[in-house]
Structure formats: structure tokens, C-alpha cells
Design a protein around this motif. Structure first.
Motif, PDB file in Angstrom:
ATOM      1  N   ASP A 197     -23.419 -41.496  -6.518  1.00 20.27           N
ATOM      2  CA  ASP A 197     -24.558 -42.351  -6.852  1.00 20.27           C
ATOM      3  C   ASP A 197     -24.924 -43.262  -5.679  1.00 20.27           C
ATOM      4  O   ASP A 197     -26.112 -43.477  -5.400  1.00 20.27           O
ATOM      5  N   LYS A 198     -23.881 -43.817  -5.047  1.00 21.36           N
ATOM      6  CA  LYS A 198     -24.106 -44.632  -3.854  1.00 21.36           C
ATOM      7  C   LYS A 198     -23.388 -43.975  -2.692  1.00 21.36           C
ATOM      8  O   LYS A 198     -22.196 -43.697  -2.780  1.00 21.36           O
ATOM      9  N   PRO A 199     -24.102 -43.736  -1.601  1.00 21.22           N
ATOM     10  CA  PRO A 199     -25.490 -44.150  -1.365  1.00 21.22           C
ATOM     11  C   PRO A 199     -26.550 -43.108  -1.698  1.00 21.22           C
ATOM     12  O   PRO A 199     -27.725 -43.434  -1.757  1.00 21.22           O
ATOM     13  N   GLU A 202     -29.018 -43.064  -4.922  1.00 20.86           N
ATOM     14  CA  GLU A 202     -29.809 -44.287  -4.811  1.00 20.86           C
ATOM     15  C   GLU A 202     -30.840 -44.186  -3.690  1.00 20.86           C
ATOM     16  O   GLU A 202     -32.015 -44.533  -3.871  1.00 20.86           O
ATOM     17  N   CYS A 205     -33.622 -41.679  -4.642  1.00 24.22           N
ATOM     18  CA  CYS A 205     -34.551 -42.271  -5.604  1.00 24.22           C
ATOM     19  C   CYS A 205     -35.510 -43.239  -4.922  1.00 24.22           C
ATOM     20  O   CYS A 205     -36.711 -43.255  -5.219  1.00 24.22           O
ATOM     21  N   ASN A 206     -34.984 -44.046  -4.026  1.00 22.37           N
ATOM     22  CA  ASN A 206     -35.847 -44.985  -3.295  1.00 22.37           C
ATOM     23  C   ASN A 206     -36.883 -44.242  -2.469  1.00 22.37           C
ATOM     24  O   ASN A 206     -38.051 -44.647  -2.400  1.00 22.37           O
ATOM     25  N   ASP A 211     -37.147 -44.643 -10.396  1.00 22.13           N
ATOM     26  CA  ASP A 211     -36.287 -45.703 -10.913  1.00 22.13           C
ATOM     27  C   ASP A 211     -34.952 -45.099 -11.331  1.00 22.13           C
ATOM     28  O   ASP A 211     -34.908 -44.218 -12.188  1.00 22.13           O
ATOM     29  N   LEU A 212     -33.862 -45.574 -10.715  1.00 21.13           N
ATOM     30  CA  LEU A 212     -32.548 -44.989 -10.971  1.00 21.13           C
ATOM     31  C   LEU A 212     -32.110 -45.203 -12.413  1.00 21.13           C
ATOM     32  O   LEU A 212     -31.551 -44.300 -13.042  1.00 21.13           O
ATOM     33  N   GLN A 213     -32.363 -46.375 -12.978  1.00 23.70           N
ATOM     34  CA  GLN A 213     -31.973 -46.630 -14.362  1.00 23.70           C
ATOM     35  C   GLN A 213     -32.760 -45.751 -15.328  1.00 23.70           C
ATOM     36  O   GLN A 213     -32.214 -45.217 -16.298  1.00 23.70           O
ATOM     37  N   THR A 216     -31.291 -42.315 -15.180  1.00 15.21           N
ATOM     38  CA  THR A 216     -30.058 -42.222 -15.957  1.00 15.21           C
ATOM     39  C   THR A 216     -30.349 -42.079 -17.442  1.00 15.21           C
ATOM     40  O   THR A 216     -29.720 -41.287 -18.147  1.00 15.21           O
TER      41      THR A 216
END
Length: 283
Positions: A197-199, A202, A205-206, A211-213, A216
Motif C-alpha cells: 500500500d505504501k508507497p 498510494e 492513486c495520487n 481516492d485510496l479510501q 478500499t
């Protein structure tokens, strides 16, 4: 397709490329870290290609193998996987990046030395060819040094996302009916099964302005829908009975069931035809 019988009588059925099993490239099962979870999982390395092993099992299935019946209808399927997915977390850790510091250049032998996972060394020829697309490479004398490059990784992920999106549009008309952002969310959710998920998720998505949330949440809704479909299918298989096994609900969100094996083996030795026939004892 071939099968193998272990010392304890367990039968394994595998669908995989067969030209290596009879040629010079016998293939090997390698224990590597899963790129998402970091947990050991088995991969098939054959014909200079890497395959992930997926284990599928449905209720009330069996195999006719030679002159006997295998009651366990489990099935291993090997599917090609881009080795960059597997190596991405290894190269990410190896560069030892801190804040704005891009990290260190390292030799391949140093990068792929993972305690307890000697299987990475079998991939050395493949790694050298494939990782150049996401790394800066410096030649010092006869030695190459690699350092993961964020911008190259994002470019590579965007290319993967675009190709996967086009595939989804051709496979399922429902994707063509929804807006582009929703399709991209599905694509990133699929790629996210093989990315930290990181990096990476994330950053992707950017870059795609997702929107990552929200992504999900959509993934959870998709998993719930899969669960409902599995329950309905199970009820139909059981003559419409309502007594669906609750264990299915726990495992449905995983989508794929992977059986973990250990150590590295010669694929020719592990998946050879079982020669011992079974006969019923009559008295």
C-alpha cells in the motif's frame, strides 16, 4: 497436466507449461516472498519465466488419474507473473531510501541475498533483464549497480494499469458501461493484490487522481458481492438448500486460495506421473 504422489499418499495435480518437463529446462519450485504480504509462497520458474501457483478446490470434485480415483479434487494452476512485481519490495528495501535521499546503488548479488530465501538466486538472469525498466543502472567496469527509481516504477505501473483496463473492457461489457474512474479503481484494486500500500498503491492513486479510501471501500463491496455470488452458487449446487457452509464466507474475500509449499524442488521430480497403481483388496 501431470500429477505426483508423495510418500504420505497425497495427490497433487498441476496445470503448467509442459515443454520444460521433457526438455533441457526441467523447472523448479522456488520459495519466494509474496510481494504484498511478505509471506513465503511457492512460484514455478520454468523456461526463463516466473509463474505463480494458485490452488483451487471446489466441493464434490475428484480426479480420475490413471487407473484409480483421487478423492481430493484440488488443482494447482501456474499462471505467468511479471517478475518485477516479485522483486519490487526487495529492491525497495535494498536502496535504503530516507526522506528525499533517493537511496544507494547496489549490486544484484547484494540485493537478492535474502536470508532464508535462496530461491531468488535462481532468478538472477531474469532479474537483470527485467528490473532495468524500473531502476537506474550504472556500469562500473564489468559490474552493474541498480537503484530503484520512483518515477520509472510509476510509469511502469501506469502502463500495467492501462493494459489491464483495456483487457477488462474487452472481457466484461459491464466495465464498458461504467465511467472511466470506476474502471481505474477496479484496476488499481487488482494490481494492489501484488503491491505494498505504501508507497506504491498510494503513489499510483495520487498519479491517477483516485481516492485510496474510496478504492478500499469499493474493493470491500466487490468482495461482498463475490461472497453473495458464491453463497448463491453453493446453494444451487446443493439443490437449493439453505445450509451454506459459513466457512465459505470467511475465505471468499481471498478470491484465490494458495497452498504454501516449502523448499525448492526440481519440477520434473515433483510432478511426475504416479506409477504405483491402487487396487481394491478383496477377500
Amino acid at each position: 497436466m501431470n500429477w505426483w504422489e508423495s510418500a504420505d499418499g497425497e495427490i497433487r495435480v498441476l496445470i503448467a507449461p509442459d515443454n520444460g518437463t521433457s526438455g533441457t529446462d526441467a523447472g523448479q519450485l522456488l520459495s519466494l516472498r509474496h510481494p504484498k504480504s511478505g509471506i513465503a509462497a511457492n512460484y514455478l520458474y520454468i523456461n526463463e519465466g516466473l509463474h505463480e501457483l494458485q490452488w483451487h478446490k471446489k466441493s464434490y470434485t475428484s480426479w480420475f488419474l490413471g487407473d484409480y480415483v483421487c478423492e481430493d479434487g484440488g488443482l494447482y494452476i501456474s499462471t505467468p507473473i511479471d517478475p518485477v512485481f516479485i522483486m519490487l519490495p526487495i529492491f525497495e528495501d535494498a536502496r535504503m531510501k530516507k526522506a528525499n535521499d533517493p537511496g544507494k546503488f547496489r549490486q544484484l548479488d547484494e540485493i537478492i541475498y535474502i536470508d532464508g530465501f535462496p530461491g531468488y538466486h535462481h532468478l538472477l538472469p531474469v532479474i537483470e533483464k527485467s528490473m532495468g525498466v524500473v531502476c537506474e543502472v550504472k556500469d562500473i567496469g564489468s559490474t552493474k549497480f541498480f537503484r530503484l527509481d520512483d518515477s520509472k516504477v510509476i510509469a511502469w505501473l501506469c502502463a500495467k494499469a492501462d493494459r489491464l483496463k483495456q483487457t477488462l473492457l474487452t472481457l466484461d461489457k459491464n466495465y464498458a458501461a461504467q465511467d472511466d474512474k470506476h474502471t481505474l479503481a477496479e484496476v488499481v484494486s487488482i494490481l494492489g493484490d501484488y503491491l505494498r500500500d505504501k508507497p506504491w498503491v498510494e503513489l499510483l492513486c495520487n498519479h491517477l487522481r483516485l481516492d485510496l479510501q474510496d478504492l478500499t471501500r469499493k474493493a470491500d463491496d466487490h468482495s461482498s458481492s463475490m461472497t453473495d455470488n458464491l453463497h448463491q452458487s453453493s446453494a444451487q449446487e446443493n439443490g437449493g438448500a439453505a445450509s451454506t457452509n459459513k466457512k465459505t464466507a470467511k475465505t471468499a474475500r481471498q478470491g484465490k486460495k494458495v497452498k504454501i509449499e516449502t523448499d525448492s524442488h526440481n519440477i520434473k521430480d515433483m510432478f511426475t506421473r504416479a506409477t504405483r497403481s491402487r487396487t481394491k483388496t478383496t477377500q
